[in-house]
Design a protein around this motif. Structure first.
Motif, PDB file in Angstrom:
ATOM      1  N   ARG A  45      -0.527  -0.138   6.421  1.00  0.00           N
ATOM      2  CA  ARG A  45       0.558  -0.339   5.458  1.00  0.00           C
ATOM      3  C   ARG A  45       0.228   0.359   4.136  1.00  0.00           C
ATOM      4  NH1 ARG A  45       2.028  -6.705   5.732  1.00  0.00           N
ATOM      5  NH2 ARG A  45       3.023  -6.189   3.763  1.00  0.00           N
ATOM      6  N   VAL A  46      -1.033   0.257   3.730  1.00  0.00           N
ATOM      7  CA  VAL A  46      -1.454   0.927   2.490  1.00  0.00           C
ATOM      8  C   VAL A  46      -1.266   2.440   2.632  1.00  0.00           C
ATOM      9  CG1 VAL A  46      -3.507   1.547   1.132  1.00  0.00           C
ATOM     10  CG2 VAL A  46      -3.069  -0.851   1.706  1.00  0.00           C
TER      11      VAL A  46
ATOM     12  N   THR B 160       5.572  -4.858  10.013  1.00  0.00           N
ATOM     13  CA  THR B 160       4.709  -6.022   9.782  1.00  0.00           C
ATOM     14  C   THR B 160       3.768  -6.287  10.952  1.00  0.00           C
ATOM     15  OG1 THR B 160       6.540  -7.382  10.539  1.00  0.00           O
ATOM     16  CG2 THR B 160       6.166  -7.287   8.153  1.00  0.00           C
TER      17      THR B 160
ATOM     18  N   ASN C 211      -1.561  -3.209  10.692  1.00  0.00           N
ATOM     19  CA  ASN C 211      -2.569  -3.833   9.834  1.00  0.00           C
ATOM     20  C   ASN C 211      -2.445  -3.338   8.386  1.00  0.00           C
ATOM     21  OD1 ASN C 211      -3.640  -1.269  10.004  1.00  0.00           O
ATOM     22  ND2 ASN C 211      -5.671  -1.920  10.649  1.00  0.00           N
ATOM     23  N   LEU C 212      -3.132  -4.019   7.496  1.00  0.00           N
ATOM     24  CA  LEU C 212      -2.990  -3.702   6.081  1.00  0.00           C
ATOM     25  C   LEU C 212      -3.415  -2.270   5.733  1.00  0.00           C
ATOM     26  CD1 LEU C 212      -1.966  -6.492   5.641  1.00  0.00           C
ATOM     27  CD2 LEU C 212      -3.574  -6.820   3.788  1.00  0.00           C
ATOM     28  N   PRO C 213      -4.530  -1.778   6.286  1.00  0.00           N
ATOM     29  CA  PRO C 213      -4.884  -0.390   5.951  1.00  0.00           C
ATOM     30  C   PRO C 213      -3.765   0.597   6.317  1.00  0.00           C
ATOM     31  CG  PRO C 213      -6.757  -1.481   6.960  1.00  0.00           C
ATOM     32  CD  PRO C 213      -5.607  -2.443   7.049  1.00  0.00           C
TER      33      PRO C 213
ATOM     34  N   ALA D 145      -4.024  -4.606  15.258  1.00  0.00           N
ATOM     35  CA  ALA D 145      -4.971  -4.950  14.197  1.00  0.00           C
ATOM     36  C   ALA D 145      -5.886  -3.801  13.801  1.00  0.00           C
ATOM     37  CB  ALA D 145      -5.819  -6.137  14.635  1.00  0.00           C
TER      38      ALA D 145
ATOM     39  N   GLY E 162      -1.560 -10.713   1.137  1.00  0.00           N
ATOM     40  CA  GLY E 162      -2.324  -9.468   1.030  1.00  0.00           C
ATOM     41  C   GLY E 162      -1.662  -8.413   0.164  1.00  0.00           C
ATOM     42  N   GLN E 163      -0.466  -8.694  -0.335  1.00  0.00           N
ATOM     43  CA  GLN E 163       0.246  -7.659  -1.110  1.00  0.00           C
ATOM     44  C   GLN E 163      -0.465  -7.277  -2.409  1.00  0.00           C
ATOM     45  OE1 GLN E 163       4.160  -9.380  -1.238  1.00  0.00           O
ATOM     46  NE2 GLN E 163       5.030  -7.783   0.042  1.00  0.00           N
TER      47      GLN E 163
END
Ligand code: SF4
Ligand code: SF4
Lengths: 429, 391
Positions: free
Chosen positions: A340-341, A333, A336-338, A148, A370-371
């Motif tokens: 992935r960005v 997957t 965490n999103l940051p 995370a 979150g996409q």
């Protein structure tokens, strides 16, 4: 009008043959079989116990590509499974209800174990609880915590290694009757790393202009062996060597990416794609890209099993269990999103792409939730326009060819405009 | 002992429930300089550690039925449940500006990814995705969980600028033990005499506990029980149902009222499971982290977000509740698009079918408006139970 015959390279033929052989092995009745998931799978460990690896996502994909998944999903929904949940699960359950026939036409045997590697997706947990109800076979949980904060911690690694030592390996020993030999594991991991080197080389060739490969539609074929039952084998090493040779040849000849209809004549657009493809109309979907001269130079889906290029992960024979833990933790997957960005934005920049296209999958909250934020963040970081389309994995009801095509056409127009203007990015809706 | 009557208590709770600016929590924070508030989402976080840090744990359960979601839809596709979009709406409209940190439990990939959205959009806030183990061995999952709890403790201690001592945690454990005891008393009370404690009231009482400090919430529940006892309410010929599946996104209050009006007394539910997640007391002596870990591993509720190691035990928690509460049937009420609830449901259903326990299934969103179909469905269910009897 019927489609022209598919043009296949040598490596594609070999790859297809490998997948077929694995199905023959699984359905032979001569080996123990474990079902387990693609992301972060423990193929090398299963091989230490001569257990064959059956991956339900791959079965669902095969059924979708042969247009059988729709009926299977309906069957599962009829028996009480919600319309709202992942269609991989329903295709799997529906397949069981319809006789559990493998793509080679033989019945799947009941698995000897369900290896519930809980990595990067909540649905996995429920999926195998549901299968356990049917098969009533030993079910082994490997809980992989979510990275995370962008980097796995020592606590996470230790937890996974401990589960491997105290739960997973003893269960495999019991099921197979074979004692665990860590040197055997090391040998497999050495082979994994070798194939992985060629794989990363391959991924990076799409930095070239024109790109000799498509790293999404073509990429799913290239990733097949490493993400399924072949990581750790000589066959995988040979496959990636063969693939490398083919790509080197394409580079020499200055060819654009290969498509089912031969070489793409001209490369007009370079895209980074986030999200899995649609499988029920895979070829039509691909056609919309290559007919427009669009090639995918990088995609997150080619990282779904494990990420090799971003932080240079390779399986490490000197730290066998730790390295398996690291592999699981690093699954796309499970990041965490940051992160992935950052990964996607770097892809856009380093692969000199025109922008990020998101194929948002109705089934898959793990990828999809979150996409929209991911798209805006990548746009901000790169100054390149993004676009958003929505489809599903294996449910034919959720692929609207006209909608997708419209969206793509407007996206390509937007890219053209931006090129003409040479200015800042227009934000996609 | 206060002499507040039921109406006053319920109005007090209703006001807290309707206040999407969280005024009570703001007031708590402003009362003493330096105080901090930590938001948390369903289904479970160890609130004891937040409390021990001198902070207020604030349960965020979405925006509810009445909040207009204007920006939230730009963050989520139509096929994702509503709670993350209304929670984002709360945040970007400034309603959570006073919240110093957010905790996201490991319940599903939507909440998991929402933690990442928070990291991207609210960079100045403390964000913690809180993983709980799916391995329930003390030496494996227990060690992992203990370390996660310690990491949480250190993070909060850094945020609050003060050390969190074991004694602080022990004190907070005791306070939450007491709170849980009272929550269970309310649940027992309702189950024994559901006409005296209507579910909508019990629900509001529990919702107040998401915002109030636990000590105050415990007192409020005490007052409610005393007041409810003095009310003269008539008993209806309702059937008794357990409502399950509503552990995350909340149904609108009219849905809960509709069920009871249609003839179903809710005698147990899984709303705000954080209140009752731990079953029984957590020990207040010895290592408090080890005690919290052990309670989680061995004495916590079974729910869709948790792996059940033994297939035979799957559903046993629900079946035990049905027995304990002498329920006639079950209502599966799940938020639309809710993976945990909807994927788990067929397994629960099979357990009920094996025992011929009647059930119905329904889906909702926190802003569902139409209650007529729900009333009809629940009414038919109640009638059929009355007609054919419980097994
Ligand atoms: S939800 Fe997504 S990651 Fe999970 S099983 Fe379905 S498609 Fe795979
Ligand atoms: S309602 Fe269900 S799917 Fe949505 S966030 Fe909550 S647990 Fe996840």
């Amino acid at each position: 009008m019927s489609k022209p015959e598919v043009v296949k390279s040598n490596s594609q033929i070999v790859q297809k043959e490998m997948i077929r052989r694995n199905y023959d092995k699984i359905t032979s009745g001569r080996v123990k079989v474990s079902s387990t998931f693609v992301p972060g799978n423990l193929n090398e460990l299963l091989m230490c116990f001569d257990i064959a690896n059956n991956l339900p996502e791959i079965n669902a994909i095969q059924n979708a590509m042969s247009k059988k998944s729709g009926e299977m999903i309906t069957e599962a929904e009829r028996s009480g499974h919600s319309e709202d949940v992942c269609t991989y699960v329903k295709a799997d359950i529906g397949m069981m209800a319809k006789g559990n026939i493998a793509p080679n036409g033989k019945p799947f045997p009941s698995p000897d174990m369900l290896l519930l590697s809980y990595t990067g997706c909540f649905t996995f947990l429920k999926w195998f609880e549901l299968l356990r109800e049917q098969y009533k076979c030993p079910t082994v949980m490997l809980h992989v915590p979510y990275a995370a904060d962008g980097h796995p911690t020592k606590n996470m690694r230790d937890y996974i290694v401990k589960q491997l030592r105290e739960e997973v390996i003893p269960a495999m020993e019991k099921i197979s009757g074979i004692k665990f030999d860590i040197d055997r594991l090391r040998e497999y991991l050495r082979k994994s790393a070798k194939a992985e080197d060629d794989l990363v080389w391959m991924l990076e060739q799409s930095k070239r202009k024109p790109s000799p490969i498509d790293c999404y539609f073509g990429g799913v074929y290239y990733m097949g062996p490493i993400f399924t039952a072949f990581r750790g084998t000589d066959e995988a090493i040979d496959y990636y060597k063969l693939l490398r040779g083919e790509i080197e040849e394409r580079i020499k000849l200055g060819l654009c990416a290969q498509t089912p209809e031969g070489e793409m004549p001209e490369e007009k657009y370079r895209l980074v794609v986030e999200g899995p493809p649609n499988w029920t109309s895979f070829r039509d979907f691909w056609q919309m890209f290559y007919e427009a001269g669009a090639v995918v130079v990088a995609s997150s889906y080619t990282k779904v099993g494990g990420v090799y290029d971003y932080d240079n992960f390779r399986h490490d024979p000197d730290q066998p269990l730790e390295s398996l833990a690291e592999y699981c933790l690093g699954v796309y997957t499970n990041r965490n999103l940051p992160t992935r960005v950052d990964m996607l934005a770097r892809n856009v920049v380093e692969y000199e792409a025109d922008g990020l296209l998101i194929n948002s999958i109705k089934s898959c909250n793990s990828f999809s939730a979150g996409q929209l934020v991911i798209m805006r963040e990548v746009e901000k970081l790169t100054g390149k326009p993004g676009a958003f389309i929505e489809t599903d994995l294996v449910d034919p009801r959720y692929f609207s060819a006209a909608n997708v095509k419209n969206r793509l056409e407007s996206y390509f127009q937007m890219i053209d405009q931006k090129r003409r203007a040479g200015g800042s990015a227009a934000l996609a809706a | 002992m206060s002499t507040k009557n039921v109406k006053e208590i319920v109005e007090f709770c209703q006001a807290i429930f309707e206040d999407i600016n969280f005024t009570k929590a703001r007031e708590w924070k402003e009362a003493v300089p330096g105080r901090k508030v930590i938001g948390y989402m369903p289904v479970y976080v160890p609130r004891e550690i937040i409390h021990a840090a001198g902070m207020l744990p604030l349960g965020i359960l979405g925006g509810g039925a009445d909040m207009e979601v204007i920006h939230g839809d730009a963050y989520y596709q139509s096929y994702i449940c509503r709670i993350p979009r209304s929670t984002i709406e709360l945040a970007i409209t400034g309603r959570l500006d006073f919240v110093d940190g957010m905790m996201f439990p490991s319940i599903c990939d939507v909440i998991r990814n929402l933690s990442g959205i928070w990291q991207l959009l609210f960079k100045d806030k403390y964000v913690r995705y809180f993983d709980t183990p799916q391995n329930f061995d003390d030496n494996v999952g227990g060690i992992f969980y203990g370390n996660e709890l310690r990491e949480l403790k250190e993070g909060l201690s850094k945020l609050g600028g003060r050390e969190i001592r074991d004694a602080d945690i022990r004190r907070s454990i005791a306070i939450y033990n007491e709170n849980r005891l009272m929550v269970n008393k309310v649940y027992d009370y309702r189950s024994n005499a559901p006409w005296k404690a209507p579910s909508a009231e019990v629900y509001l009482l529990m919702r107040a506990g998401m915002v109030l400090p636990p000590e105050e919430h415990t007192r409020l529940m005490q007052e409610y029980l005393a007041a409810a006892e003095t009310e003269n309410r008539s008993r209806r010929d309702n059937c008794r149902v357990v409502l399950t599946g509503a552990f995350c996104e909340q149904p609108p209050l009219p849905l809960i009222k509709s069920l009871e009006m249609a003839g179903c007394y809710i005698v147990d539910d899984d709303f705000m499971l954080v209140n009752r997640w731990i079953l029984g007391e957590v020990s207040t002596s010895g290592d408090p982290i080890a005690n919290l870990a052990s309670a989680f591993l061995h004495h916590s509720a079974q729910t869709a977000a948790k792996y059940e190691v033994d297939m035979k035990e799957k559903g046993s928690y629900l079946l035990d509740i049905i027995r304990k509460r002498r329920a006639d049937g079950v209502i599966f009420a799940a938020p639309s698009f809710c993976d945990p609830a909807l994927l788990d449901q067929p397994m629960m259903v099979s357990r009920l079918e094996a025992l011929k326990i009647p059930y119905i299934t329904m889906q909702y969103a926190e802003n569902s408006g139409q209650m007529q179909p729900i009333r009809e469905q629940a009414g038919t269910f109640a009638d059929s139970i009355k007609l054919w009897g419980a097994p």
